[in-house]
Scaffold this motif. Structure first.
Motif, PDB file in Angstrom:
ATOM      1  N   MET A   1     -68.560  36.974-102.359  1.00  0.00           N
ATOM      2  CA  MET A   1     -67.911  35.974-101.492  1.00  0.00           C
ATOM      3  C   MET A   1     -68.064  36.374-100.021  1.00  0.00           C
ATOM      4  O   MET A   1     -67.725  37.495 -99.644  1.00  0.00           O
ATOM      5  CB  MET A   1     -66.423  35.878-101.824  1.00  0.00           C
ATOM      6  CG  MET A   1     -66.159  35.264-103.187  1.00  0.00           C
ATOM      7  SD  MET A   1     -66.006  33.485-103.098  1.00  0.00           S
ATOM      8  CE  MET A   1     -64.296  33.350-102.529  1.00  0.00           C
ATOM      9  N   ALA A   2     -68.593  35.490 -99.190  1.00  0.00           N
ATOM     10  CA  ALA A   2     -68.764  35.787 -97.771  1.00  0.00           C
ATOM     11  C   ALA A   2     -68.785  34.474 -96.988  1.00  0.00           C
ATOM     12  O   ALA A   2     -69.294  33.465 -97.477  1.00  0.00           O
ATOM     13  CB  ALA A   2     -70.058  36.543 -97.539  1.00  0.00           C
ATOM     14  N   ASP A   3     -68.197  34.496 -95.828  1.00  0.00           N
ATOM     15  CA  ASP A   3     -68.199  33.310 -94.971  1.00  0.00           C
ATOM     16  C   ASP A   3     -69.500  33.208 -94.182  1.00  0.00           C
ATOM     17  O   ASP A   3     -69.858  32.153 -93.712  1.00  0.00           O
ATOM     18  CB  ASP A   3     -67.017  33.350 -93.997  1.00  0.00           C
ATOM     19  CG  ASP A   3     -65.691  33.209 -94.733  1.00  0.00           C
ATOM     20  OD1 ASP A   3     -65.680  32.513 -95.762  1.00  0.00           O
ATOM     21  OD2 ASP A   3     -64.699  33.812 -94.303  1.00  0.00           O
ATOM     22  N   PHE A   4     -70.186  34.344 -94.064  1.00  0.00           N
ATOM     23  CA  PHE A   4     -71.443  34.355 -93.319  1.00  0.00           C
ATOM     24  C   PHE A   4     -72.557  34.890 -94.221  1.00  0.00           C
ATOM     25  O   PHE A   4     -72.319  35.738 -95.096  1.00  0.00           O
ATOM     26  CB  PHE A   4     -71.320  35.249 -92.073  1.00  0.00           C
ATOM     27  CG  PHE A   4     -70.320  34.729 -91.088  1.00  0.00           C
ATOM     28  CD1 PHE A   4     -70.709  33.792 -90.139  1.00  0.00           C
ATOM     29  CD2 PHE A   4     -69.002  35.148 -91.123  1.00  0.00           C
ATOM     30  CE1 PHE A   4     -69.776  33.291 -89.227  1.00  0.00           C
ATOM     31  CE2 PHE A   4     -68.066  34.662 -90.215  1.00  0.00           C
ATOM     32  CZ  PHE A   4     -68.453  33.724 -89.271  1.00  0.00           C
ATOM     33  N   CYS A   5     -73.765  34.388 -93.997  1.00  0.00           N
ATOM     34  CA  CYS A   5     -74.911  34.831 -94.795  1.00  0.00           C
ATOM     35  C   CYS A   5     -75.130  36.332 -94.613  1.00  0.00           C
ATOM     36  O   CYS A   5     -75.162  36.835 -93.493  1.00  0.00           O
ATOM     37  CB  CYS A   5     -76.150  34.051 -94.367  1.00  0.00           C
ATOM     38  SG  CYS A   5     -77.643  34.574 -95.205  1.00  0.00           S
ATOM     39  N   LEU A   6     -75.271  37.037 -95.728  1.00  0.00           N
ATOM     40  CA  LEU A   6     -75.446  38.486 -95.673  1.00  0.00           C
ATOM     41  C   LEU A   6     -76.850  38.850 -95.181  1.00  0.00           C
ATOM     42  O   LEU A   6     -77.117  39.995 -94.856  1.00  0.00           O
ATOM     43  CB  LEU A   6     -75.222  39.089 -97.066  1.00  0.00           C
ATOM     44  CG  LEU A   6     -73.782  38.957 -97.594  1.00  0.00           C
ATOM     45  CD1 LEU A   6     -73.720  39.384 -99.041  1.00  0.00           C
ATOM     46  CD2 LEU A   6     -72.816  39.765 -96.754  1.00  0.00           C
ATOM     47  N   ARG A   7     -77.748  37.886 -95.170  1.00  0.00           N
ATOM     48  CA  ARG A   7     -79.119  38.186 -94.772  1.00  0.00           C
ATOM     49  C   ARG A   7     -79.333  37.882 -93.299  1.00  0.00           C
ATOM     50  O   ARG A   7     -79.888  38.701 -92.581  1.00  0.00           O
ATOM     51  CB  ARG A   7     -80.091  37.369 -95.623  1.00  0.00           C
ATOM     52  CG  ARG A   7     -81.514  37.847 -95.556  1.00  0.00           C
ATOM     53  CD  ARG A   7     -82.326  37.169 -96.641  1.00  0.00           C
ATOM     54  NE  ARG A   7     -83.658  37.732 -96.721  1.00  0.00           N
ATOM     55  CZ  ARG A   7     -84.680  37.298 -95.991  1.00  0.00           C
ATOM     56  NH1 ARG A   7     -84.523  36.320 -95.145  1.00  0.00           N
ATOM     57  NH2 ARG A   7     -85.858  37.860 -96.127  1.00  0.00           N
ATOM     58  N   CYS A   8     -78.914  36.669 -92.851  1.00  0.00           N
ATOM     59  CA  CYS A   8     -79.203  36.272 -91.470  1.00  0.00           C
ATOM     60  C   CYS A   8     -77.940  36.135 -90.631  1.00  0.00           C
ATOM     61  O   CYS A   8     -78.034  35.995 -89.419  1.00  0.00           O
ATOM     62  CB  CYS A   8     -80.002  34.973 -91.447  1.00  0.00           C
ATOM     63  SG  CYS A   8     -79.086  33.544 -92.017  1.00  0.00           S
ATOM     64  N   GLY A   9     -76.756  36.177 -91.239  1.00  0.00           N
ATOM     65  CA  GLY A   9     -75.508  36.177 -90.475  1.00  0.00           C
ATOM     66  C   GLY A   9     -75.031  34.799 -90.068  1.00  0.00           C
ATOM     67  O   GLY A   9     -74.045  34.670 -89.348  1.00  0.00           O
ATOM     68  N   ARG A  10     -75.712  33.750 -90.520  1.00  0.00           N
ATOM     69  CA  ARG A  10     -75.283  32.395 -90.178  1.00  0.00           C
ATOM     70  C   ARG A  10     -74.059  31.992 -90.998  1.00  0.00           C
ATOM     71  O   ARG A  10     -73.893  32.467 -92.132  1.00  0.00           O
ATOM     72  CB  ARG A  10     -76.424  31.413 -90.459  1.00  0.00           C
ATOM     73  CG  ARG A  10     -77.292  31.184 -89.231  1.00  0.00           C
ATOM     74  CD  ARG A  10     -78.297  30.109 -89.507  1.00  0.00           C
ATOM     75  NE  ARG A  10     -79.601  30.709 -89.774  1.00  0.00           N
ATOM     76  CZ  ARG A  10     -80.655  30.008 -90.163  1.00  0.00           C
ATOM     77  NH1 ARG A  10     -80.564  28.712 -90.375  1.00  0.00           N
ATOM     78  NH2 ARG A  10     -81.800  30.603 -90.372  1.00  0.00           N
ATOM     79  N   ILE A  18     -71.241  30.272-100.211  1.00  0.00           N
ATOM     80  CA  ILE A  18     -70.198  31.273 -99.956  1.00  0.00           C
ATOM     81  C   ILE A  18     -70.052  32.180-101.178  1.00  0.00           C
ATOM     82  O   ILE A  18     -69.925  33.401-101.063  1.00  0.00           O
ATOM     83  CB  ILE A  18     -68.870  30.572 -99.598  1.00  0.00           C
ATOM     84  CG1 ILE A  18     -68.988  29.900 -98.222  1.00  0.00           C
ATOM     85  CG2 ILE A  18     -67.711  31.566 -99.597  1.00  0.00           C
ATOM     86  CD1 ILE A  18     -67.885  28.895 -97.934  1.00  0.00           C
ATOM     87  N   LYS A  19     -70.139  31.617-102.380  1.00  0.00           N
ATOM     88  CA  LYS A  19     -70.056  32.416-103.610  1.00  0.00           C
ATOM     89  C   LYS A  19     -71.203  33.417-103.686  1.00  0.00           C
ATOM     90  O   LYS A  19     -71.022  34.568-104.048  1.00  0.00           O
ATOM     91  CB  LYS A  19     -70.114  31.485-104.841  1.00  0.00           C
ATOM     92  CG  LYS A  19     -68.759  31.097-105.377  1.00  0.00           C
ATOM     93  CD  LYS A  19     -68.946  30.405-106.712  1.00  0.00           C
ATOM     94  CE  LYS A  19     -67.623  29.842-107.211  1.00  0.00           C
ATOM     95  NZ  LYS A  19     -67.807  29.121-108.486  1.00  0.00           N
ATOM     96  N   ARG A  20     -72.411  32.952-103.368  1.00  0.00           N
ATOM     97  CA  ARG A  20     -73.589  33.835-103.448  1.00  0.00           C
ATOM     98  C   ARG A  20     -73.594  34.835-102.308  1.00  0.00           C
ATOM     99  O   ARG A  20     -74.105  35.940-102.443  1.00  0.00           O
ATOM    100  CB  ARG A  20     -74.873  32.986-103.371  1.00  0.00           C
ATOM    101  CG  ARG A  20     -75.136  32.171-104.611  1.00  0.00           C
ATOM    102  CD  ARG A  20     -76.492  31.510-104.532  1.00  0.00           C
ATOM    103  NE  ARG A  20     -76.556  30.528-103.465  1.00  0.00           N
ATOM    104  CZ  ARG A  20     -76.961  29.266-103.610  1.00  0.00           C
ATOM    105  NH1 ARG A  20     -77.369  28.836-104.769  1.00  0.00           N
ATOM    106  NH2 ARG A  20     -76.977  28.440-102.605  1.00  0.00           N
ATOM    107  N   GLY A  21     -73.036  34.412-101.161  1.00  0.00           N
ATOM    108  CA  GLY A  21     -73.056  35.276 -99.979  1.00  0.00           C
ATOM    109  C   GLY A  21     -74.301  35.052 -99.132  1.00  0.00           C
ATOM    110  O   GLY A  21     -74.530  35.765 -98.169  1.00  0.00           O
TER     111      GLY A  21
END
Ligand SMILES: [Zn+2]
Length: 71
Positions: A1-10, A18-21
């Motif tokens: 769970m993440a509000d921002f993309c873990l790869r590019c930060g968008r 959001i579930k995938r991150g």
């Protein structure tokens, strides 16, 4: 769970992202990269096996040839 993309930060806009991150574009790229890694590993193993078999085969052939010459 993440509000921002873990790869590019968008910022992630939909629930599945959001579930995938990861955003949808980054998630596809990550999947492709993982597949490529697995495929390239398999290819390397295949090439190594073929090379070894070929070497053994050539060695055996030359051994037979030299044995014929001697006898
Ligand atoms: Zn991203």
């Amino acid at each position: 769970m993440a509000d921002f993309c873990l790869r590019c930060g968008r910022a992630l806009k939909n629930k599945s992202s959001i579930k995938r991150g990861y955003g949808p574009g980054c998630y596809k790229k990550i999947n492709r990269e993982e597949k490529k890694d697995k495929e390239s590993q398999v290819d390397v193993n295949k090439e190594e096996r073929i090379e070894i078999e070929g070497q053994i085969f050539i060695d055996e052939l030359e051994e037979r040839r030299s044995m014929r010459k001697i006898s």
